[in-house]
Design a protein around this motif. Structure first.
Motif, PDB file in Angstrom:
ATOM      1  N   PRO A  48       0.817  -1.121  -0.048  1.00 31.44           N
ATOM      2  CA  PRO A  48       0.096  -0.034   0.000  1.00 31.44           C
ATOM      3  C   PRO A  48       0.808   1.327   0.044  1.00 31.44           C
ATOM      4  O   PRO A  48       0.547   2.441  -0.353  1.00 31.44           O
ATOM      5  CB  PRO A  48      -0.941   0.082   1.246  1.00 31.44           C
ATOM      6  CG  PRO A  48      -0.973  -1.669   1.593  1.00 31.44           C
ATOM      7  CD  PRO A  48       0.521  -1.965   1.132  1.00 31.44           C
ATOM      8  N   ASN A 110       2.169  12.858  -9.201  1.00 30.07           N
ATOM      9  CA  ASN A 110       1.628  11.870  -8.193  1.00 30.07           C
ATOM     10  C   ASN A 110       0.229  12.337  -8.017  1.00 30.07           C
ATOM     11  O   ASN A 110      -0.428  13.300  -8.685  1.00 30.07           O
ATOM     12  CB  ASN A 110       2.282  11.741  -6.712  1.00 30.07           C
ATOM     13  CG  ASN A 110       2.694  13.140  -6.456  1.00 30.07           C
ATOM     14  OD1 ASN A 110       1.841  14.101  -6.004  1.00 30.07           O
ATOM     15  ND2 ASN A 110       3.862  13.571  -5.926  1.00 30.07           N
ATOM     16  N   MET A 111      -0.449  11.554  -7.297  1.00 33.67           N
ATOM     17  CA  MET A 111      -1.959  11.904  -6.928  1.00 33.67           C
ATOM     18  C   MET A 111      -2.162  13.215  -6.276  1.00 33.67           C
ATOM     19  O   MET A 111      -3.086  13.925  -6.628  1.00 33.67           O
ATOM     20  CB  MET A 111      -2.563  10.596  -6.234  1.00 33.67           C
ATOM     21  CG  MET A 111      -4.327  10.882  -5.999  1.00 33.67           C
ATOM     22  SD  MET A 111      -4.186  11.940  -4.296  1.00 33.67           S
ATOM     23  CE  MET A 111      -5.799  11.587  -3.980  1.00 33.67           C
ATOM     24  N   THR A 112      -1.351  13.599  -5.452  1.00 30.05           N
ATOM     25  CA  THR A 112      -1.309  14.536  -4.341  1.00 30.05           C
ATOM     26  C   THR A 112      -1.270  15.875  -5.312  1.00 30.05           C
ATOM     27  O   THR A 112      -2.227  16.958  -5.081  1.00 30.05           O
ATOM     28  CB  THR A 112      -0.323  14.591  -3.253  1.00 30.05           C
ATOM     29  OG1 THR A 112      -0.677  13.293  -2.487  1.00 30.05           O
ATOM     30  CG2 THR A 112      -0.693  15.489  -2.063  1.00 30.05           C
ATOM     31  N   HIS A 139      -7.607   9.252   2.892  1.00 26.80           N
ATOM     32  CA  HIS A 139      -6.049   9.541   2.936  1.00 26.80           C
ATOM     33  C   HIS A 139      -6.380  11.235   2.658  1.00 26.80           C
ATOM     34  O   HIS A 139      -6.937  11.640   2.285  1.00 26.80           O
ATOM     35  CB  HIS A 139      -5.460   8.952   1.543  1.00 26.80           C
ATOM     36  CG  HIS A 139      -3.873   9.301   1.525  1.00 26.80           C
ATOM     37  ND1 HIS A 139      -3.365  10.510   1.243  1.00 26.80           N
ATOM     38  CD2 HIS A 139      -2.862   8.357   1.552  1.00 26.80           C
ATOM     39  CE1 HIS A 139      -1.973  10.206   1.355  1.00 26.80           C
ATOM     40  NE2 HIS A 139      -1.801   9.073   1.674  1.00 26.80           N
ATOM     41  N   ALA A 141      -4.541  13.277   1.391  1.00 25.12           N
ATOM     42  CA  ALA A 141      -4.283  13.674   0.027  1.00 25.12           C
ATOM     43  C   ALA A 141      -5.863  13.793  -0.950  1.00 25.12           C
ATOM     44  O   ALA A 141      -5.941  14.574  -1.863  1.00 25.12           O
ATOM     45  CB  ALA A 141      -3.613  12.686  -0.943  1.00 25.12           C
ATOM     46  N   SER A 188     -11.169   3.068  -1.891  1.00 19.89           N
ATOM     47  CA  SER A 188     -10.690   2.017  -0.796  1.00 19.89           C
ATOM     48  C   SER A 188      -9.898   2.731   0.148  1.00 19.89           C
ATOM     49  O   SER A 188      -9.047   3.555  -0.320  1.00 19.89           O
ATOM     50  CB  SER A 188     -10.148   0.928  -1.544  1.00 19.89           C
ATOM     51  OG  SER A 188      -9.595   0.045  -0.514  1.00 19.89           O
ATOM     52  N   ASN A 190      -6.691   3.243   2.447  1.00 14.73           N
ATOM     53  CA  ASN A 190      -5.219   2.507   2.318  1.00 14.73           C
ATOM     54  C   ASN A 190      -4.900   2.227   3.904  1.00 14.73           C
ATOM     55  O   ASN A 190      -3.926   1.436   3.967  1.00 14.73           O
ATOM     56  CB  ASN A 190      -4.270   3.720   1.549  1.00 14.73           C
ATOM     57  CG  ASN A 190      -4.105   5.000   2.713  1.00 14.73           C
ATOM     58  OD1 ASN A 190      -5.116   5.420   3.151  1.00 14.73           O
ATOM     59  ND2 ASN A 190      -3.087   5.265   3.021  1.00 14.73           N
ATOM     60  N   ASP A 215     -10.807   8.793  -5.388  1.00 12.47           N
ATOM     61  CA  ASP A 215      -9.463   8.421  -5.063  1.00 12.47           C
ATOM     62  C   ASP A 215      -9.461   7.053  -5.289  1.00 12.47           C
ATOM     63  O   ASP A 215      -9.745   6.215  -4.345  1.00 12.47           O
ATOM     64  CB  ASP A 215      -9.118   8.867  -3.774  1.00 12.47           C
ATOM     65  CG  ASP A 215      -7.559   8.339  -3.592  1.00 12.47           C
ATOM     66  OD1 ASP A 215      -7.110   7.744  -4.291  1.00 12.47           O
ATOM     67  OD2 ASP A 215      -7.231   8.806  -2.356  1.00 12.47           O
ATOM     68  N   VAL A 217      -6.374   5.323  -5.529  1.00  7.47           N
ATOM     69  CA  VAL A 217      -4.968   4.953  -5.339  1.00  7.47           C
ATOM     70  C   VAL A 217      -4.965   3.679  -4.871  1.00  7.47           C
ATOM     71  O   VAL A 217      -4.200   2.709  -5.161  1.00  7.47           O
ATOM     72  CB  VAL A 217      -4.437   6.114  -4.363  1.00  7.47           C
ATOM     73  CG1 VAL A 217      -2.775   5.667  -4.095  1.00  7.47           C
ATOM     74  CG2 VAL A 217      -4.232   7.413  -5.536  1.00  7.47           C
ATOM     75  N   HIS A 218      -5.735   3.291  -3.646  1.00  6.48           N
ATOM     76  CA  HIS A 218      -5.566   2.101  -3.188  1.00  6.48           C
ATOM     77  C   HIS A 218      -6.373   0.862  -3.703  1.00  6.48           C
ATOM     78  O   HIS A 218      -6.295  -0.218  -3.374  1.00  6.48           O
ATOM     79  CB  HIS A 218      -5.893   2.213  -1.524  1.00  6.48           C
ATOM     80  CG  HIS A 218      -5.751   0.741  -0.631  1.00  6.48           C
ATOM     81  ND1 HIS A 218      -4.321   0.521  -0.657  1.00  6.48           N
ATOM     82  CD2 HIS A 218      -6.313   0.000  -0.052  1.00  6.48           C
ATOM     83  CE1 HIS A 218      -4.268  -0.393   0.176  1.00  6.48           C
ATOM     84  NE2 HIS A 218      -5.518  -0.923   0.158  1.00  6.48           N
ATOM     85  N   SER A 238      -2.293   6.229  -8.853  1.00  2.00           N
ATOM     86  CA  SER A 238      -0.781   6.246  -8.929  1.00  2.00           C
ATOM     87  C   SER A 238      -0.136   5.018  -9.351  1.00  2.00           C
ATOM     88  O   SER A 238      -0.378   3.986  -8.545  1.00  2.00           O
ATOM     89  CB  SER A 238      -0.314   6.627  -7.429  1.00  2.00           C
ATOM     90  OG  SER A 238      -0.106   8.141  -7.432  1.00  2.00           O
ATOM     91  N   LYS A 241       1.736   2.275  -7.155  1.00  2.00           N
ATOM     92  CA  LYS A 241       1.075   1.231  -6.420  1.00  2.00           C
ATOM     93  C   LYS A 241       0.685   0.063  -6.942  1.00  2.00           C
ATOM     94  O   LYS A 241       0.176  -0.848  -6.444  1.00  2.00           O
ATOM     95  CB  LYS A 241      -0.414   2.015  -5.788  1.00  2.00           C
ATOM     96  CG  LYS A 241      -0.174   3.349  -4.967  1.00  2.00           C
ATOM     97  CD  LYS A 241       0.317   3.303  -3.681  1.00  2.00           C
ATOM     98  CE  LYS A 241       0.382   4.733  -3.117  1.00  2.00           C
ATOM     99  NZ  LYS A 241       1.045   4.672  -1.516  1.00  2.00           N
TER     100      LYS A 241
HETATM  101  C1  LIG Z   1      -5.397   6.135  -0.730  1.00  2.00           C
HETATM  102  C2  LIG Z   1      -4.421   7.076  -1.306  1.00  2.00           C
HETATM  103  N1  LIG Z   1      -4.695   8.101  -1.846  1.00  2.00           N
HETATM  104  C3  LIG Z   1      -3.898   9.309  -2.113  1.00  2.00           C
HETATM  105  C4  LIG Z   1      -2.504   8.600  -2.069  1.00  2.00           C
HETATM  106  C5  LIG Z   1      -1.325   9.675  -2.261  1.00  2.00           C
HETATM  107  O1  LIG Z   1      -0.841   9.321  -3.506  1.00  2.00           O
HETATM  108  P1  LIG Z   1       0.571  10.004  -4.156  1.00  2.00           P
HETATM  109  O2  LIG Z   1       1.694   9.562  -3.336  1.00  2.00           O
HETATM  110  O3  LIG Z   1       0.396   9.328  -5.557  1.00  2.00           O
HETATM  111  O4  LIG Z   1       0.511  11.374  -4.028  1.00  2.00           O
HETATM  112  C6  LIG Z   1      -2.075   7.694  -1.420  1.00  2.00           C
HETATM  113  C7  LIG Z   1      -0.680   7.464  -1.044  1.00  2.00           C
HETATM  114  O5  LIG Z   1      -0.352   6.372  -0.222  1.00  2.00           O
HETATM  115  C8  LIG Z   1      -3.184   6.509  -0.945  1.00  2.00           C
HETATM  116  O6  LIG Z   1      -2.859   5.568  -0.445  1.00  2.00           O
END
Ligand SMILES: Cc1ncc(COP(=O)(O)O)c(C=O)c1O
Length: 426
Positions: A48, A110-112, A139, A141, A188, A190, A215, A217-218, A238, A241
């Protein structure tokens, strides 16, 4: 891009072998899995936070630097190759997210970073008193960028998290109102592996004409995504991951970006998806994103990349679920251990298992695990809000175990043995 021969080899292998053996064999693709520390082979249960990278992705990135490295839109061959490789990656990312239209995919650091850029752009369309709904489970972000909109008079409402780390759906119904302009929620968690009811979020947000931002990402490393079926307006994930390099991806529904005043230079292409992409991107890494998606697809079958991806993700989900379900059950049998989150009777539960152990902080547990060559994370993992609400922050958060496609039942057994040992020292 992986060479045709290595792709073919993978495909044949994946069709011939039963599920478990297919994933065991896949370990050979990841050079980092051979890493030894203190005489012990490392067990990477930290997916994760970022997964390991297969040779196919490493090769695609090195090949780009060795043969095609250039800036975009030039008259010469390597620049033209770069343009073509970036567009191929965009097309592959579109297929990965379930859309035929590559102009809906923007890449970023990155996502953020992408989410902050989008929140600034969306913020410019909002007025004093407009509302944005976020969740307590997310998260940071997917919270922080929206919370900054309070500076513009935007009201931020939170969907509460319940003690079992699920979102309160009744509250979701009441916080989404006629004043809501955007609902931003995670697919989901993280921190706890919860899979949220994003269909409900879509229904409620659509009823009031609000945008939906997901989001993923997870979610993306474990399940297939279909942005058309989700009917979402925006979705982020992202690649680091899901076995790729550090690159973020944003899907925006066709036609939406053009309505937004994104941060951009006058020299920048104002059309989607480039409207969201500032400066020179990480070309080699974007080439690596394509290779990572091709790699995932190699675990599936079918006549199109999309079919291969969907079948592959179903196989990955099923393999990871079986490992995570037994980990969840066995951890629960260890005296002093409290396992967080919902049980594994729902197949749609991400394979991420967090726990606490009486008498030991998560940092102490992870330090001891590291002595045994087991890589797991402690803390809040930037999902700081649910940790606060659930009263876990003061004790240092939780210990998080993430299952990825290269993990094995032996690694889970090793981890369980180590937790039993640590628990017995209390
Ligand atoms: C659920 C979730 N959203 C957003 C992020 C942020 O992603 P990034 O590192 O690409 O900015 C993460 C990173 O761990 C995450 O797990």
């Amino acid at each position: 891009m992986p060479s045709v021969s290595s792709k073919e080899k993978l495909k044949i292998r994946s069709l011939e072998l039963p599920l478990t053996e297919r994933f065991l064999k896949a370990r050979e693709d990841f050079p980092s899995l051979r890493r030894v520390d203190n005489g012990v082979q490392l067990a990477y249960l930290d997916g994760p936070a970022g997964t390991q990278v297969p040779q196919q992705v490493i090769d695609a990135m090195s090949r780009y630097y060795a043969t095609s490295n250039a800036n975009t839109h030039g008259c010469f061959i390597t620049s033209k190759e770069t343009d073509a490789l970036l567009e191929e990656a965009r097309c592959t990312a579109a297929v990965f997210l379930g859309t035929p239209d590559s102009s809906t995919i923007s890449f970023g650091a990155n996502m953020t970073t992408l989410t902050f850029s989008l929140s600034r752009a969306i913020g410019r369309t909002l007025q004093d008193g407009d509302e944005v709904v976020i969740s307590q489970l997310d998260h940071e972000a997917n919270r922080g960028p929206w919370l900054t909109l309070r500076e513009r008079g935007v009201v931020i409402k939170e969907i509460p998290v319940r003690p079992n780390a699920t979102l309160d759906e009744e509250e979701m119904r009441s916080v989404i109102t006629e004043r809501t302009k955007l609902v931003a929620i995670g697919m989901s968690s993280n921190a706890f592996g919860t899979v949220n009811n994003v269909e409900l979020a879509r229904e409620l947000s659509a009823n009031v004409g609000a945008w939906l931002f997901l989001d993923a990402v997870h979610y993306a490393p474990h399940f297939s995504i279909d942005v058309q079926k989700l009917d979402t307006d925006f979705l982020v994930c992202s690649a680091y991951k899901f076995y790729g390099p550090h690159v973020g991806m944003l899907y925006s529904r066709k036609g939406l970006l053009e309505h937004l005043e994104t941060d951009r230079l006058r020299t920048q292409d104002p059309t989607a998806p480039f409207r969201m992409e500032t400066g020179t991107l990480n070309h080699a890494a974007i080439v690596g994103v394509r290779a990572a998606i091709d790699y995932l697809a190699s675990f599936g079958e079918g006549s199109t990349e999309r079919e291969r991806l969907v079948t592959a993700m179903n196989r990955i989900a099923s393999y990871e679920h079986s490992l995570a379900a037994s980990l969840y059950a066995e951890l629960g049998r260890i005296a002093g251990v409290t396992v967080c989150g919902v049980a594994f009777d729902d197949p749609h539960r991400a394979p991420t298992v967090s726990f606490t152990l009486d008498g030991k902080t998560p940092e102490e547990i992870c330090t001891r695990m590291a002595e045994h060559g087991i890589c797991v994370w402690d803390g809040h993992f930037y999902a700081i809000r649910p940790m606060e609400v659930l009263g876990l922050l003061e004790q240092g958060g939780v210990t998080r175990v993430g299952i990825s496609l290269y993990n094995t039942s032996e690694e889970i057994e090793r981890l369980l043995e180590t937790v039993r040992l640590i628990a017995s020292e209390n």
